[in-house]
Design a protein around this motif. Structure first.
Motif, PDB file in Angstrom:
ATOM      1  N   LYS A  34       0.821  -1.217   0.000  1.00  0.00           N
ATOM      2  CA  LYS A  34       0.000   0.000   0.000  1.00  0.00           C
ATOM      3  C   LYS A  34       0.856   1.268   0.000  1.00  0.00           C
ATOM      4  O   LYS A  34       0.318   2.370   0.068  1.00  0.00           O
ATOM      5  CB  LYS A  34      -0.912   0.002   1.230  1.00  0.00           C
ATOM      6  CG  LYS A  34      -2.063  -1.005   1.197  1.00  0.00           C
ATOM      7  CD  LYS A  34      -3.136  -0.569   0.202  1.00  0.00           C
ATOM      8  CE  LYS A  34      -4.396  -1.401   0.313  1.00  0.00           C
ATOM      9  NZ  LYS A  34      -5.221  -1.064   1.483  1.00  0.00           N
ATOM     10  N   GLU A  35       2.173   1.098  -0.041  1.00  0.00           N
ATOM     11  CA  GLU A  35       3.118   2.222  -0.003  1.00  0.00           C
ATOM     12  C   GLU A  35       2.918   3.077   1.254  1.00  0.00           C
ATOM     13  O   GLU A  35       2.943   4.307   1.208  1.00  0.00           O
ATOM     14  CB  GLU A  35       3.002   3.078  -1.271  1.00  0.00           C
ATOM     15  CG  GLU A  35       3.335   2.305  -2.536  1.00  0.00           C
ATOM     16  CD  GLU A  35       3.279   3.167  -3.781  1.00  0.00           C
ATOM     17  OE1 GLU A  35       2.664   4.259  -3.740  1.00  0.00           O
ATOM     18  OE2 GLU A  35       3.857   2.759  -4.805  1.00  0.00           O
ATOM     19  N   VAL A  36       2.718   2.390   2.370  1.00  0.00           N
ATOM     20  CA  VAL A  36       2.525   3.035   3.666  1.00  0.00           C
ATOM     21  C   VAL A  36       3.828   2.955   4.464  1.00  0.00           C
ATOM     22  O   VAL A  36       4.401   1.871   4.619  1.00  0.00           O
ATOM     23  CB  VAL A  36       1.374   2.351   4.442  1.00  0.00           C
ATOM     24  CG1 VAL A  36       1.341   2.818   5.890  1.00  0.00           C
ATOM     25  CG2 VAL A  36       0.042   2.633   3.764  1.00  0.00           C
ATOM     26  N   GLU A  37       4.288   4.104   4.952  1.00  0.00           N
ATOM     27  CA  GLU A  37       5.501   4.135   5.763  1.00  0.00           C
ATOM     28  C   GLU A  37       5.238   3.484   7.125  1.00  0.00           C
ATOM     29  O   GLU A  37       4.149   3.623   7.684  1.00  0.00           O
ATOM     30  CB  GLU A  37       5.968   5.576   5.969  1.00  0.00           C
ATOM     31  CG  GLU A  37       6.355   6.299   4.691  1.00  0.00           C
ATOM     32  CD  GLU A  37       7.652   5.780   4.092  1.00  0.00           C
ATOM     33  OE1 GLU A  37       8.440   5.139   4.822  1.00  0.00           O
ATOM     34  OE2 GLU A  37       7.891   6.021   2.897  1.00  0.00           O
ATOM     35  N   VAL A  38       6.249   2.798   7.658  1.00  0.00           N
ATOM     36  CA  VAL A  38       6.075   2.047   8.909  1.00  0.00           C
ATOM     37  C   VAL A  38       7.167   2.382   9.916  1.00  0.00           C
ATOM     38  O   VAL A  38       8.346   2.529   9.563  1.00  0.00           O
ATOM     39  CB  VAL A  38       6.089   0.522   8.635  1.00  0.00           C
ATOM     40  CG1 VAL A  38       6.115  -0.269   9.942  1.00  0.00           C
ATOM     41  CG2 VAL A  38       4.884   0.115   7.798  1.00  0.00           C
ATOM     42  N   LEU A  39       6.757   2.498  11.165  1.00  0.00           N
ATOM     43  CA  LEU A  39       7.682   2.501  12.301  1.00  0.00           C
ATOM     44  C   LEU A  39       7.448   1.197  13.049  1.00  0.00           C
ATOM     45  O   LEU A  39       6.386   0.991  13.644  1.00  0.00           O
ATOM     46  CB  LEU A  39       7.419   3.695  13.221  1.00  0.00           C
ATOM     47  CG  LEU A  39       8.189   3.708  14.554  1.00  0.00           C
ATOM     48  CD1 LEU A  39       9.696   3.743  14.323  1.00  0.00           C
ATOM     49  CD2 LEU A  39       7.746   4.872  15.436  1.00  0.00           C
ATOM     50  N   LEU A  40       8.420   0.298  12.998  1.00  0.00           N
ATOM     51  CA  LEU A  40       8.319  -0.989  13.687  1.00  0.00           C
ATOM     52  C   LEU A  40       8.864  -0.834  15.091  1.00  0.00           C
ATOM     53  O   LEU A  40      10.021  -0.435  15.288  1.00  0.00           O
ATOM     54  CB  LEU A  40       9.099  -2.057  12.923  1.00  0.00           C
ATOM     55  CG  LEU A  40       9.089  -3.473  13.522  1.00  0.00           C
ATOM     56  CD1 LEU A  40       7.679  -4.028  13.599  1.00  0.00           C
ATOM     57  CD2 LEU A  40       9.996  -4.406  12.711  1.00  0.00           C
ATOM     58  N   VAL A  41       8.025  -1.152  16.075  1.00  0.00           N
ATOM     59  CA  VAL A  41       8.398  -0.985  17.482  1.00  0.00           C
ATOM     60  C   VAL A  41       8.619  -2.360  18.101  1.00  0.00           C
ATOM     61  O   VAL A  41       7.714  -3.205  18.107  1.00  0.00           O
ATOM     62  CB  VAL A  41       7.296  -0.227  18.253  1.00  0.00           C
ATOM     63  CG1 VAL A  41       7.685  -0.083  19.723  1.00  0.00           C
ATOM     64  CG2 VAL A  41       7.049   1.138  17.618  1.00  0.00           C
ATOM     65  N   GLY A  42       9.798  -2.560  18.622  1.00  0.00           N
ATOM     66  CA  GLY A  42      10.123  -3.839  19.223  1.00  0.00           C
ATOM     67  C   GLY A  42       9.825  -3.883  20.714  1.00  0.00           C
ATOM     68  O   GLY A  42       9.408  -2.895  21.324  1.00  0.00           O
TER      69      GLY A  42
END
Length: 231
Positions: A140-148
């Motif tokens: 979807k061309e959505v930017e992501v912040l992956l939180v661990g």
């Protein structure tokens, strides 16, 4: 939009004047469109579990409303949507990511894995689920912040190593922004009985309102980076 520049020799004075007016009008439209795009509000979906949802906290004191207030105070034109579900695992997040990523969503915070850890889910399974979530965002061309979140030694050293490794590995694989530990804001001074009393709810799992405040202060700059990436 491209603008073709024409020489005065190609036109009489009247034609040149009309051409100049057209170019000026086109430029005004272009500038107006550019300003509209730059000022467009970035919509962020916070896809997570009870930590995102705000379990045990009064309305307005959970992760999403406190993050929204922090972004507002720091001049970010962003709207945060609460897509957190208490008790959700990475499998649950994967099952609902498609309908979370509506057309108006520009960016996503992915905060999942804590309940996998509590239940002893195989980290390889959790990794596969998170990979599916990031794949959906990429499509979807959505930017992501992956939180661990940091694993524990309850299920052995190998389990912890594989659990901890899946977040940075996936962030690198998909080229997402990465925030290593959701609880970094609380754990910065070390985890002590006093820390737990002051910043965690009695269950020792969920932050209280003051704990969320510390979490937001720490993660906020990374969310600002997400907003900038999505603009």
């Amino acid at each position: 939009m491209s603008v073709k520049f024409l020489s005065a020799a190609s036109f009489g004075y009247g034609a040149l004047a009309r051409s100049s007016k057209v170019c000026a009008a086109a430029l005004a439209v272009f500038v107006g469109l550019s300003e509209g795009v730059s000022a467009e509000t970035v919509t962020i979906a916070a896809l997570g579990d009870s930590l995102s949802h705000g379990y045990g906290l009064p309305a307005g004191q959970g992760f999403v409303p406190q993050l929204q207030a922090w972004l507002d105070a720091n001049g970010a034109d962003a709207k945060v949507l609460n897509a957190g579900v208490s008790g959700d695992t990475t499998a649950g997040g994967l099952s609902r990511v498609d309908w979370t990523l509506t057309d108006d969503v520009d960016a996503m915070i992915v905060e999942l894995g804590g309940n996998d850890l509590l239940r002893g889910v195989d980290p390889d399974v959790s990794r596969q689920n998170l990979s599916g979530i990031l794949s959906a965002a990429h499509a979807k061309e959505v930017e992501v912040l992956l939180v661990g979140i940091e694993g524990t030694a309850n299920f052995g050293a190998d389990y912890k190593q594989r659990f901890d490794a899946m977040y940075p590995d996936l962030a690198q694989e998909f080229g997402t922004l990465y925030y290593p530990n959701f609880f970094a804001g609380i754990a910065a001074g070390g985890v002590t009985p006093e820390t737990l009393r002051n910043f965690m709810q009695p269950d020792g799992i969920h932050p209280n309102a003051e704990g969320v405040k510390l979490i937001i202060a720490a993660i906020g700059p990374s969310v600002l980076e997400l907003v900038n990436a999505a603009q």
